[in-house]
Structure formats: C-alpha cells, structure tokens
Enzyme design. Structure first.
Site, PDB file in Angstrom:
ATOM      1  N   GLU A  67      35.863  60.665  31.679  1.00  0.00           N
ATOM      2  CA  GLU A  67      36.658  62.080  31.501  1.00  0.00           C
ATOM      3  C   GLU A  67      38.102  62.069  32.342  1.00  0.00           C
ATOM      4  OE1 GLU A  67      33.671  64.906  32.682  1.00  0.00           O
ATOM      5  OE2 GLU A  67      32.713  64.861  30.616  1.00  0.00           O
TER       6      GLU A  67
ATOM      7  N   ASP B  71      29.804  72.558  26.546  1.00  0.00           N
ATOM      8  CA  ASP B  71      30.015  71.424  27.506  1.00  0.00           C
ATOM      9  C   ASP B  71      29.736  72.028  28.998  1.00  0.00           C
ATOM     10  OD1 ASP B  71      30.488  68.949  28.297  1.00  0.00           O
ATOM     11  OD2 ASP B  71      32.343  68.818  27.229  1.00  0.00           O
TER      12      ASP B  71
END
Length: 648
Positions: A499, A294
């Site tokens: 997020e 990521d």
C-alpha cells in the site's frame, strides 16, 4: 416473537427453498439492530464471541497484525480452530446467521505459516496465462476453506499506470485487456457459473470454493503521481475504457462482491460516489452482489480523515456501500448507522437492499449449510501439488531482458556443471523479500518467515554435484581474491512493502543494488536477477556491464522456479506486463502514448532461442539507432520474439 420460537420451521432454514425466498423470509424476522449487524465487518480480535453473537455481526476480517493470529507461527489447524470458534458464536445468535470470514489472500493464504505463496499479480501478468491464474485461485480457495475462511479479499483487477504506486505488484498489467483476461481468478475462487447464469448475479459453486471480491472500484491504478489515496483525473470514457473494463469480465463470471477504492475520481471519493457505485455499477451494469468498503474506507470521505464520522457513514451507505469494514471502531459505526436510520437520513429501503445483498451471497455460498472449516482439506495447505503449481508460475513469469553482450554469444542458459559459481545479494537467500508484502504480515519482512525455497537453495539444488556454489550477501574485494569464478548470479531487489508504504518516487534498486552489480560484473561474467514489484531504474552503464538480466518480480515461496529457467530446463516465456521506463521523469508512460520511449516496451521478452538480432527502426531519419541509445524508440526492439502476439 418469543425466544422459544423454533426457527428451524422457517423458509430461510430450508436449503430446498429458492434463495430469493430465503432472503425475503430471513429479512422479515430481523430487527434494525440485526440488519445493521449484518452490514458491519470487524476484525478479530476486536469483536469478542459475545459481540458476534449479540450483535449479529456480518463479517470478520482476519488481517495481518499478530494479534489476529491464533498462535505464532500460526498453522492451518490453529487457524481452523480459531475461525470455527467465532463461527460457533455467530450461529448461537438469535437467528443463527453465519458470518463471512475474510482473508487478504492476494497471492495465496498468506496469513498462514506453511501455506503456498504464489507470485504476486504483476508476475502472473507476465505469464498472460489465464488458465494458470484460475488454477492458482482455485488452489488458494482450497487452502482458505481448510482453515474455515470463506472469503478471499481478491482479486485485485486494478490497471496499473504508474510504477510509483505502492500497490503496483497487486496489478496484473498496465493494459486493461491483459487484466480483463486474468479476471479468470474469479472463477478459480468461486467456480465456473453454469451456462446462462445471469450477468452480475453472484455465484459460488460449492464447499471447495470461496466468495471472491474484485477490487478496487474504480481507477485505483491511475491516480496522479501514483498516490494510493490520490485522484484519478480522467474523462468518463477513459475511466470506462481503461479501468472499468476488467469489472465487466468479473460481473460476467458471477463475482459476488466488489470493494470500492480509497481513491477519488475527479475529486470525489469513491466510497461516497453514488454515480459510480449505484447508478453505474449496480443499476447500469447490473451488479447484484454486495459492496464491501475497504479498511476504514468510509473515513476517507471527509478531509481531514474521519473529521465528520456521521457524514462519512451517511454518505457511504446512501452512495451504495452495503457492508462497511470498520475493524477497530465498529461500535461507533453500529450506533451511528442506527441513529441515521431512526432519524430518516438513511431510508429503511436502503438498509433492506444492503442486507438482502449480503444475505443473498451467504446463501449462495452455502454458509448456512456448511459454515465451518473443512478439515478434510487441511493436508492441502502448502501441499506438494500446490507448490509445484507455484513453481510453474515462477517459471512462466520470468522475463529475459538481456542475454549476452555479443549477439552471437548468448549468456544463458547457464552451465549447471560450472566449476565455481558465485551467488551474491541478500535477495538470493531471503524468503521474505522473495514473497513481498501480504505474507505473514501486511507489509512483509525479511527472513525465513514461512516454509519455502529461496533462489539460492534452488541454485544449489540444480547444479552438478561437482560444482561449488559460493554465496555472499555483500561482496567485497576479498570475495574475488585468489578465486576464479565461472560466472556470478547477482540477486538484488526491493524490500517488502504494501500500500502507501510502497510509494516510491525514485525507483532505484535498494540496498545499493547498482553498485553491487557493478562490483561483481566488472570482475566476473554476471547474470542479474531482479526481485521487485515493478520496473526499477536501470542505468545504461549498469545495464551494459551485466551479461544477462532477468526480471523475476516477487516469485513467492518457490524460488527454485528461477533455477529451472536460467539453467535451461525450461525456456523463458514471460512478456513485460508493464512498460519499463528509462528515467522516472518519463512517468507516467504507457503503451500507446504519443511520445512512448521506453527502455523495454510492454510485451518485451527475449527467448534463449529465436530473437530479433538487430533493432528494427521506425523511420530512416532515426538511423543509426541501437539498443541502449538514449533516444531509442524502435518499431521492434533488439530481442523482440516472433512468438509474441501483438503487444501482449
């Protein structure tokens, strides 16, 4: 080897050669610097065309900062021009290895102005329609390929267990079987593997398909308190049963890449978890594609963040990460990795394994033969067919949670020919909030950020020519003075987020939503449409005052799909993909828990026809028990439909 060498004579340049032979041949010509380059993913515009060429960079991420955009707003043709220019630089490198070009297309090609924006995954989970999810991914792949983007950083196959988590709208469901079924997105992006295709081996069908990336391995939806970089505390058996199951389905469909999670499992960061990444995923489960970190994911291995960067790089590569996304400080990663190999801390065999995996996916995806955008597809970006598909998805994702205060008098469908209709709430006419995060910008924003139809516009389009629609963002007593309304539609919900910025421990309806509902519902018969990425608190008195309630999730660019259903042109089909809690102090709470006591259970969804008219109790000692009671824990709730299949 001299600069004058004619590489066109080599095996890796020949599309008729077996892929494994092409991989081995190309690897044999590569220097350590070129191998490390292939293991590097940076971001546009951090890496210049000259860097891409000279360092043989493996991948470019086109993220959501405006600096990544060719123009503002960025059209499809602007994107194609920019993406092709960087691919041209890659092909001018010594070995001419094309770059992978990535976008976070989690609900359509969200970077591009005018692209089709589909409902986020939580809404698609409400449909339970694996064919629909596959068609959406295939449409997204076409819009990506039109702009030269050959990699979708999707699908997210997390199993969301706590609505406080800021990424819950990226999850299809709290139930691993529902999530597993909707991994059909993989074949939508990549194409359907032929019969007998080896399990775990990457597959991309052709030029209208893209490389898919299943994320985030593993347990990202199960962290304590729903923290984005938190810890999933569980036995290995529960990790397999709940969180790993969808990945088995992804592997069976030939998923090409997998992304580790920012999270930990029992205290060990996933980006450095050799047991899960290598021993389980690669060796036991047989994954033959490559692992992509990521965004700066390896930096999470150290506490504090990035405290010992050399250790972060060493641990991640030896754990099994093949390509690291280091978008802003890729040069440090580049130098560190070369140093670790030269010192012997990372064996060359591990480097070669990683590069083989990356090259294999590039060959399978046909990037050597077709590296550039397919401009014949440009007309597909935001086309009518894709918008109709998005509208269908909105219709199927809507969930009817309440329909009438009187069981004998359902409130919906609404009368299209009503004399005067009041529409209230900023979310009724806000395309940005309707789309949510990962739309034009990472966190999303309000306003007319792209091309689409708001819910208000859909309502105005649907009603009769003699019906008057009055819209106010924020109602006051003056709103109702001297006017008689047939009914009101109140559209409230969350602001856009993504997020960690989406973490929410209170889960109240923002923008004073509960008071807005109360003000209107006390005066006018009211339908409430809730725009959110997750269940929110519905106080009993608020729920009691409204006449009907629809969960619309984050429907994307085609808000007219809401009007299609509430006015009765289509039936409600959606079923809750997650448990709707009563109070935040119940969290986490999931179907099957011992003390399961939801407001609406997993699978709940009323129909405008054929629904349970009374609460079906579990035991006689619960009586009397009715919908809305504080401790209502029914066997089947009021409104449970016979068309439901078990709890799914």
């Amino acid at each position: 080897m001299s600069e004058a060498t004619n590489y066109s004579r080599f095996i890796y340049k020949d599309p008729n050669q077996p892929i494994e032979a092409r991989v081995v041949d190309l690897l044999s010509h590569m220097s350590l610097k070129e191998k490390v380059g292939q293991m590097t993913c940076t971001e546009n515009p951090s890496a210049s065309p000259s860097t891409i060429k000279d360092s043989s960079i493996g991948a470019i991420l086109y993220s959501f900062p405006a600096s990544c955009y060719p123009t503002e707003p960025a059209s499809a043709i602007n994107w194609a021009d920019m993406v092709d220019s960087l691919q041209k630089a890659a092909l001018e490198s010594r070995l001419g290895i094309p770059i992978i070009q990535m976008c976070d297309s989690v609900h359509g090609h969200g970077n591009v102005f005018g692209a089709t924006i589909f409902p986020h995954n939580v809404g698609l989970g409400a449909t339970r329609d694996k064919n629909l999810v596959e068609r959406i991914a295939a449409a997204t792949a076409l819009e990506l390929r039109a702009t030269g983007t050959n990699f979708s950083v999707a699908p997210c196959v997390a199993v969301m267990r706590d609505p406080r988590w800021g990424r819950c709208y990226e999850s299809f469901s709290e139930d691993s079987e529902i999530v597993s079924a909707l991994t059909s997105a993989v074949v939508g992006y990549q194409g359907i593997p032929p019969k007998g295709h080896p399990n775990g081996y990457p597959y991309v069908a052709g030029r209208t398909n893209v490389i898919a990336c299943a994320k985030h391995f593993v347990g990202d939806g199960g962290t304590e308190l729903g923290l984005m970089e938190g810890d999933t505390v569980s036995s290995f058996e529960d990790l397999e049963r709940i969180h790993m199951k969808p990945y088995l389905h992804c592997l069976a469909q030939g998923v090409s890449t997998i992304m580790p999670s920012y999270t930990s499992w029992n205290g060990t960061r996933m980006h450095g978890h050799r047991f899960l990444l290598t021993d389980i995923l690669k060796e036991k489960l047989g994954f033959k594609g490559f692992l992509l970190s990521d965004w700066e994911g390896i930096d999470t291995i150290c506490e504090p963040y990035r405290a010992d960067y050399r250790h972060c790089a060493l641990t991640s590569i030896n754990a099994g990460v093949d390509m690291n996304m280091e978008p802003l400080r890729y040069e440090e990663y580049f130098e560190t990795l070369i140093s670790l190999v030269e010192s012997g801390e990372i064996p060359m065999s591990r480097i070669d394994d990683a590069v083989k995996r990356i090259l294999k996916v590039k060959f399978i995806a046909g990037l050597f033969e077709h590296p550039f955008s397919d401009r014949s597809l440009l007309d597909m970006v935001g086309c009518k067919v894709h918008r109709e598909l998005a509208r269908e998805a909105v219709r199927k994702s809507l969930i009817l949670l309440k329909n009438g205060k009187d069981l004998e008098k359902p409130f919906l469908p609404l009368d299209k020919n009503a004399r005067r209709i009041l529409v209230i709430g900023r979310h009724a006419d806000d395309l940005g909030y309707q789309c949510g995060g990962w739309t034009i910008t990472k966190y999303g924003t309000s306003g007319r950020i792209t091309i689409g139809t708001t819910i208000l516009e859909g309502i105005k389009e649907a009603v009769g020519e003699h019906s008057e629609v009055i819209y106010e963002q924020n109602p006051s007593s003056a709103t109702f003075a001297g006017l008689e309304f047939s009914y009101a539609i109140v559209v409230v919900g969350e602001s856009a987020y993504a997020e960690g910025k989406g973490y929410n421990a209170e889960l109240k309806i923002p923008f004073d939503g509960a008071n807005v509902i109360n003000m209107v519902a006390e005066r006018v018969p009211t339908l409430v449409v809730l725009i959110s990425g997750r269940p929110l608190v519905l106080e009993p008195e608020v729920l009691e005052k409204m006449d009907a309630l629809v969960a619309a999730w984050l429907p994307g660019s085609q808000g007219e799909g809401v009007a299609d259903v509430v006015f009765g042109d289509y039936e409600f089909q959606g079923k809750l993909p997650v448990t709707w809690f009563k109070r935040v102090d119940q969290l986490p709470m999931n179907y099957g828990d011992e003390h399961y006591d939801p407001l609406f259970p997993l699978g709940f969804g009323l129909k405008m026809k054929g629904k349970l008219p009374v609460t079906w109790f579990k035991r006689v000692d619960q009586l009397p028990m009715n919908y809305g009671d504080e401790h209502c824990g029914p066997l089947f709730p009021l409104g449970f439909g016979l068309k439901m299949k078990k709890h799914r």
